[in-house]
Design a protein around this motif. Structure first.
Motif, PDB file in Angstrom:
ATOM      1  N   TRP A   1       2.034   8.743  10.737  1.00 46.49           N
ATOM      2  CA  TRP A   1       2.632   8.075   9.589  1.00 46.49           C
ATOM      3  C   TRP A   1       1.670   7.207   8.791  1.00 46.49           C
ATOM      4  N   PHE A   2       0.562   6.795   9.391  1.00 46.55           N
ATOM      5  CA  PHE A   2      -0.339   5.874   8.688  1.00 46.55           C
ATOM      6  C   PHE A   2      -1.696   6.481   8.344  1.00 46.55           C
ATOM      7  N   VAL A   3      -2.083   7.553   9.015  1.00 48.88           N
ATOM      8  CA  VAL A   3      -3.396   8.151   8.777  1.00 48.88           C
ATOM      9  C   VAL A   3      -3.264   9.530   8.140  1.00 48.88           C
ATOM     10  N   ALA A   4      -2.429  10.386   8.700  1.00 53.00           N
ATOM     11  CA  ALA A   4      -2.234  11.732   8.158  1.00 53.00           C
ATOM     12  C   ALA A   4      -1.407  11.683   6.869  1.00 53.00           C
ATOM     13  N   ARG A   5      -1.308  12.807   6.225  1.00 53.17           N
ATOM     14  CA  ARG A   5      -0.514  12.892   5.001  1.00 53.17           C
ATOM     15  C   ARG A   5       0.977  12.826   5.344  1.00 53.17           C
ATOM     16  N   LEU A   6       1.732  12.037   4.583  1.00 54.05           N
ATOM     17  CA  LEU A   6       3.162  11.889   4.823  1.00 54.05           C
ATOM     18  C   LEU A   6       3.915  13.152   4.395  1.00 54.05           C
ATOM     19  N   PRO A   7       5.136  13.343   4.917  1.00 56.34           N
ATOM     20  CA  PRO A   7       5.931  14.502   4.496  1.00 56.34           C
ATOM     21  C   PRO A   7       6.175  14.554   2.992  1.00 56.34           C
ATOM     22  N   THR A   8       6.125  13.388   2.354  1.00 59.64           N
ATOM     23  CA  THR A   8       6.338  13.324   0.904  1.00 59.64           C
ATOM     24  C   THR A   8       5.048  13.514   0.119  1.00 59.64           C
ATOM     25  N   GLY A   9       3.928  13.746   0.835  1.00 61.51           N
ATOM     26  CA  GLY A   9       2.674  14.093   0.167  1.00 61.51           C
ATOM     27  C   GLY A   9       1.630  13.008   0.076  1.00 61.51           C
ATOM     28  N   GLU A  10       2.035  11.742   0.244  1.00 65.34           N
ATOM     29  CA  GLU A  10       1.064  10.648   0.120  1.00 65.34           C
ATOM     30  C   GLU A  10       0.260  10.485   1.417  1.00 65.34           C
ATOM     31  N   ARG A  11      -0.833   9.780   1.295  1.00 67.10           N
ATOM     32  CA  ARG A  11      -1.627   9.438   2.469  1.00 67.10           C
ATOM     33  C   ARG A  11      -1.896   7.936   2.458  1.00 67.10           C
ATOM     34  N   MET A  12      -1.509   7.234   3.553  1.00 67.39           N
ATOM     35  CA  MET A  12      -1.722   5.797   3.637  1.00 67.39           C
ATOM     36  C   MET A  12      -3.177   5.471   3.963  1.00 67.39           C
ATOM     37  N   GLY A  13      -3.726   6.176   4.938  1.00 68.41           N
ATOM     38  CA  GLY A  13      -5.117   5.946   5.319  1.00 68.41           C
ATOM     39  C   GLY A  13      -5.351   4.590   5.958  1.00 68.41           C
ATOM     40  N   ILE A  14      -4.405   4.118   6.779  1.00 66.93           N
ATOM     41  CA  ILE A  14      -4.527   2.805   7.429  1.00 66.93           C
ATOM     42  C   ILE A  14      -4.734   3.000   8.925  1.00 66.93           C
ATOM     43  N   SER A  15      -5.937   2.758   9.393  1.00 70.48           N
ATOM     44  CA  SER A  15      -6.236   2.892  10.820  1.00 70.48           C
ATOM     45  C   SER A  15      -5.517   1.805  11.610  1.00 70.48           C
TER      46      SER A  15
ATOM     47  N   LYS B   1       1.732   6.912  -6.561  1.00 74.12           N
ATOM     48  CA  LYS B   1       0.430   7.420  -7.014  1.00 74.12           C
ATOM     49  C   LYS B   1      -0.142   6.530  -8.125  1.00 74.12           C
ATOM     50  N   SER B   2      -0.056   5.233  -7.884  1.00 77.56           N
ATOM     51  CA  SER B   2      -0.473   4.268  -8.912  1.00 77.56           C
ATOM     52  C   SER B   2      -1.741   3.514  -8.506  1.00 77.56           C
ATOM     53  N   GLN B   3      -2.625   4.202  -7.764  1.00 75.60           N
ATOM     54  CA  GLN B   3      -3.876   3.566  -7.339  1.00 75.60           C
ATOM     55  C   GLN B   3      -4.736   3.151  -8.530  1.00 75.60           C
ATOM     56  N   ASP B   4      -4.557   3.813  -9.660  1.00 78.00           N
ATOM     57  CA  ASP B   4      -5.340   3.472 -10.851  1.00 78.00           C
ATOM     58  C   ASP B   4      -4.727   2.306 -11.626  1.00 78.00           C
ATOM     59  N   ARG B   5      -3.514   1.870 -11.219  1.00 75.95           N
ATOM     60  CA  ARG B   5      -2.838   0.796 -11.945  1.00 75.95           C
ATOM     61  C   ARG B   5      -2.805  -0.517 -11.161  1.00 75.95           C
ATOM     62  N   PHE B   6      -2.630  -0.413  -9.830  1.00 71.07           N
ATOM     63  CA  PHE B   6      -2.416  -1.623  -9.027  1.00 71.07           C
ATOM     64  C   PHE B   6      -3.341  -1.666  -7.817  1.00 71.07           C
ATOM     65  N   ARG B   7      -3.532  -2.877  -7.293  1.00 73.63           N
ATOM     66  CA  ARG B   7      -4.293  -3.066  -6.061  1.00 73.63           C
ATOM     67  C   ARG B   7      -3.687  -4.226  -5.278  1.00 73.63           C
TER      68      ARG B   7
ATOM     69  N   SER C   1       0.840  -1.213   0.000  1.00 76.94           N
ATOM     70  CA  SER C   1       0.000   0.000   0.000  1.00 76.94           C
ATOM     71  C   SER C   1       0.867   1.252   0.000  1.00 76.94           C
ATOM     72  N   GLY C   2       1.978   1.201   0.744  1.00 71.96           N
ATOM     73  CA  GLY C   2       2.875   2.343   0.792  1.00 71.96           C
ATOM     74  C   GLY C   2       3.505   2.644  -0.556  1.00 71.96           C
ATOM     75  N   LEU C   3       3.888   1.597  -1.278  1.00 66.40           N
ATOM     76  CA  LEU C   3       4.490   1.788  -2.596  1.00 66.40           C
ATOM     77  C   LEU C   3       3.468   2.306  -3.602  1.00 66.40           C
ATOM     78  N   ILE C   4       2.252   1.798  -3.537  1.00 68.61           N
ATOM     79  CA  ILE C   4       1.199   2.289  -4.428  1.00 68.61           C
ATOM     80  C   ILE C   4       0.941   3.771  -4.163  1.00 68.61           C
ATOM     81  N   ALA C   5       0.876   4.128  -2.877  1.00 66.12           N
ATOM     82  CA  ALA C   5       0.644   5.535  -2.523  1.00 66.12           C
ATOM     83  C   ALA C   5       1.799   6.413  -2.985  1.00 66.12           C
ATOM     84  N   ARG C   6       3.019   5.926  -2.762  1.00 65.15           N
ATOM     85  CA  ARG C   6       4.186   6.747  -3.098  1.00 65.15           C
ATOM     86  C   ARG C   6       4.298   6.984  -4.597  1.00 65.15           C
TER      87      ARG C   6
END
Length: 306
Positions: free
Chosen positions: A272-286, A220-226, A213-218
């Protein structure tokens, strides 16, 4: 004759200085374990980091190591500084990979390994671990066009795994159990594994679900992989450090109890898992109930109340 006397006197003073310096160092290190004595003498804590294990340990836009595990390790360094009575301890960051991280701890190349490492029984024969910092498990990253989700759906397919991970072992076990005839591609790190999948050279990438999930977020390939499938392994993470050093183990434990009693662990998790990361991505993992209960136990052991 005067020259000989001068040389002997010089040698004598050198011996005196050496003996005095050694005695002072021994006194300063008295009562410290080998690992802590080495840290005190060097005035450095060597932290092993991973380059592509977001949000645990990865590089920001400037190439600086950041992440959840690294913040936990910085808290441990604070307690090490108290233990060795040196508030000026500095941190040296040492890059490690999935394949060489355990040996780096064993060889003393790093004092703390702060990445995404599973604390299992086999590894505990060689290194020690902190209290649990996360719970993950092996799953598969696949292109969004892929219809399969169960191991049987990938019979005869190519799966990329990262060398030296528990996921590599888990996938070989699944392959043998179900007779899938999988073709394995082994890469040196998670970023390389991702690129192999992205380049169409594998049908799936197997590693811990949170790292996928972290790599997909980093990227920004949510439209390509799951990320798909049931868990194929159980992987509780911990911070690695030298085995057979009760004093260092006590310091690590004390640091985690301090974080637990101050109620710092869940806010740190959320950073690190819910808020937006310093690099801009958001994991969104409770936080999982299991990890939250583990953090609560640290609070209770430190005398905290809810």
């Amino acid at each position: 004759m005067l020259r000989v006397t001068f040389l002997l006197t010089g040698i004598g003073w050198g011996v005196v200085w050496l003996l005095t310096h050694t005695a002072v160092a021994q006194t300063a290190n008295e009562g410290l374990s080998p690992a802590l004595a080495g840290i005190k003498q060097a005035k450095v804590v060597k932290i092993g980091y991973r380059e592509s294990s977001p949000p645990f340990s990865f590089l920001d836009q400037t190439g600086r190591p950041i992440g959840y595990s690294l913040e936990l390790c910085k808290a441990v360094v604070e307690d090490i500084a108290v233990e060795v009575d040196d508030p000026a301890l500095r941190i040296d960051y040492v890059k490690v990979t999935a394949d060489d991280r355990i040996q780096a701890v064993v060889d003393g190349k790093v004092d703390l390994e702060c990445g995404s490492t599973t604390a299992n029984l086999e590894r505990r024969k060689r290194v020690a671990f902190s209290p649990m910092i996360f719970v993950a498990g092996t799953k598969l990253m696949v292109p969004k066009t892929t219809t399969g989700t169960a191991p049987a759906d990938f019979k005869g397919k190519t799966v990329v795994v990262t060398k030296g991970t528990t996921n590599e072992q888990a996938m070989h076990a699944v392959d043998a159990k179900f007779g899938l005839g999988l073709n394995f591609v082994v890469s040196p790190d998670h970023e390389a594994s991702y690129q192999i999948l992205a380049g169409g050279k594998a049908d799936a990438f197997a590693t811990d679900d949170v790292l996928l999930s972290g790599l997909i977020a980093r990227h920004k390939s949510q439209d390509r992989f799951r990320v798909v499938g049931d868990y194929l392994s159980y992987d509780p993470y911990g911070i690695m450090f030298r085995k057979g050093d009760p004093q260092l183990a006590a310091v690590v434990e004390r640091a985690f109890r301090r974080l637990g009693s101050n109620r710092d662990l869940i806010p740190l998790y959320n950073k690190w898992f819910v808020a937006r990361l310093p690099t801009g991505e958001r994991m969104g993992i409770s936080i999982s109930p299991q990890l939250e209960e583990s953090f609560k136990a640290l609070d209770d052991s430190a005398g905290g109340t809810n």
